[in-house]
Design an enzyme around this catalytic site. Structure first.
Site, short mmCIF file in Angstrom:
data_model
loop_
_atom_site.label_atom_id
_atom_site.label_comp_id
_atom_site.label_asym_id
_atom_site.label_seq_id
_atom_site.Cartn_x
_atom_site.Cartn_y
_atom_site.Cartn_z
N ASP A 175 0.84 -1.20 0.00
CA ASP A 175 0.00 0.00 0.00
C ASP A 175 0.87 1.25 0.00
OD1 ASP A 175 -2.59 1.45 2.15
OD2 ASP A 175 -2.34 1.46 -0.04
N LYS A 212 2.91 3.50 -5.57
CA LYS A 212 2.39 2.51 -6.53
C LYS A 212 3.46 2.06 -7.53
CE LYS A 212 -0.82 3.40 -3.95
NZ LYS A 212 -0.81 2.62 -2.69
N ASP A 247 -3.16 -2.97 -2.60
CA ASP A 247 -4.22 -1.95 -2.63
C ASP A 247 -4.05 -1.10 -3.89
OD1 ASP A 247 -5.21 0.95 -0.67
OD2 ASP A 247 -6.42 -0.47 -1.82
N ASN A 248 -5.12 -0.45 -4.33
CA ASN A 248 -5.09 0.58 -5.37
C ASN A 248 -4.65 0.12 -6.74
OD1 ASN A 248 -3.60 2.15 -2.67
ND2 ASN A 248 -5.64 2.77 -3.36
N GLU A 259 -11.19 4.38 -1.25
CA GLU A 259 -11.68 4.63 0.11
C GLU A 259 -12.54 5.90 0.20
OE1 GLU A 259 -8.58 3.82 -0.67
OE2 GLU A 259 -7.16 5.36 -0.12
O1 LIG Z 1 -0.21 7.07 -2.74
C1 LIG Z 1 -0.87 6.29 -2.06
N1 LIG Z 1 -0.29 5.50 -1.16
C2 LIG Z 1 1.14 5.52 -1.06
C3 LIG Z 1 1.60 6.48 -0.05
C4 LIG Z 1 2.91 6.51 0.18
C5 LIG Z 1 3.46 7.44 1.17
O2 LIG Z 1 3.00 8.79 1.01
C6 LIG Z 1 3.37 9.44 2.21
C7 LIG Z 1 3.73 8.35 3.19
O3 LIG Z 1 5.13 8.13 3.21
C8 LIG Z 1 3.06 7.16 2.58
O4 LIG Z 1 3.53 5.97 3.05
C9 LIG Z 1 -2.36 6.21 -2.18
C10 LIG Z 1 -2.99 7.21 -2.91
C11 LIG Z 1 -4.38 7.18 -3.04
N2 LIG Z 1 -5.03 8.22 -3.81
O5 LIG Z 1 -6.26 8.17 -4.00
O6 LIG Z 1 -4.31 9.14 -4.27
C12 LIG Z 1 -5.14 6.17 -2.44
C13 LIG Z 1 -4.49 5.17 -1.72
O7 LIG Z 1 -5.19 4.15 -1.13
C14 LIG Z 1 -3.10 5.18 -1.60
O8 LIG Z 1 -2.52 4.16 -0.89
MG LIG Z 2 -3.92 2.57 -0.57
#
Ligand SMILES: O=C(NC/C=C/[C@H]1OC[C@H](O)[C@@H]1O)c1cc([N+](=O)[O-])cc(O)c1O
Ligand SMILES: [Mg+2]
Length: 214
Positions: free
Chosen positions: A141, A144, A169-170, A199
């Protein structure tokens, strides 16, 4: 200076959730995200699918990539048998700080180790630093575009065994197209797609479960 969204989420948990109750921490975060501010937790719809897969696997060793604020960490940790080894990796130190407090509010701090760093650096250290041979369950998660390089790293480091389950996820939104193509075209994985929604929204998203065949 203005607080961050993770800090405001933590405040909401400390205000609204009962200490020691994982379910109330989960509910408080979902309420915050539905009524105050959207945040990128796996959420309640996909979270229920996560719960069912964790329960089915009943893993002895678990790795989560992308702790963020600890929402899915709490979802997973609350289901684990005593003695399970659970490690979660988070790259952003501010998120590590928030996640540790949210996990502690749920009373699950003894069930999981939150490790700060990048997955690319930490995955090769799993054996030496944490005494892991293989992971029974992995939840992806994090960034990506790291899903594909990291699954290859799991293979190279010998961290998967016949039957290891990866749940991503995603895979639709924001999407992990190269990862999906890899696992769906590889003879070494058996895959199943769980359709759901991003979500707290009506946007299409889903989880991909991949079982390593050895
Ligand atoms: O970037 C996403 N997840 C990765 C995040 C990675 C890192 O961003 C800041 C923090 O270090 C976290 O661990 C994400 C983005 C969305 N979205 O809708 O943009 C939805 C999701 O479920 C996601 O997991
Ligand atoms: Mg996610």
């Amino acid at each position: 200076t203005r607080s961050t969204r993770p800090q405001r989420m933590l405040k909401a948990v400390q205000k609204n959730a009962t200490k020691g109750s994982p379910e109330s921490v989960i509910s408080a975060i979902d309420y915050f995200c539905k009524h105050s501010e959207w945040a990128m937790n796996v959420g309640d719809e996909k979270g229920s699918i996560l719960d069912s897969v964790v329960t089915e696997v009943n893993p002895s060793t678990v790795l989560e990539l992308g702790t963020y604020c600890g929402y899915s960490t709490v979802r997973i940790a609350r289901l684990l048998s005593p003695g399970t080894k659970f490690i979660t990796l988070e790259f952003n130190p501010a998120n590590v700080t928030v996640a540790r407090q949210i996990i502690a509010h749920a009373g699950l701090q003894d069930k999981v180790t939150v490790v700060e760093g990048s997955s690319g650096d930490l995955i090769p250290q799993m054996k030496e630093r944490f005494g892991i041979t293989t992971f029974d369950f992995i939840f992806l998660d994090h960034w990506k575009d790291r899903y594909l390089p990291d699954i290859k790293l799991f293979e190279e480091c010998g961290l998967l065994r016949k039957g290891s389950v990866l749940l991503a996820d995603n895979v639709i939104c924001p999407g992990a197209p190269e990862y999906l193509e890899y696992v769906r075209n590889s003879p070494r994985y058996e895959n199943r797609y769980y359709p759901a929604h991003l979500e707290y929204t009506k946007v299409e998203d889903g989880l991909e479960k991949s079982v390593f065949l050895g």
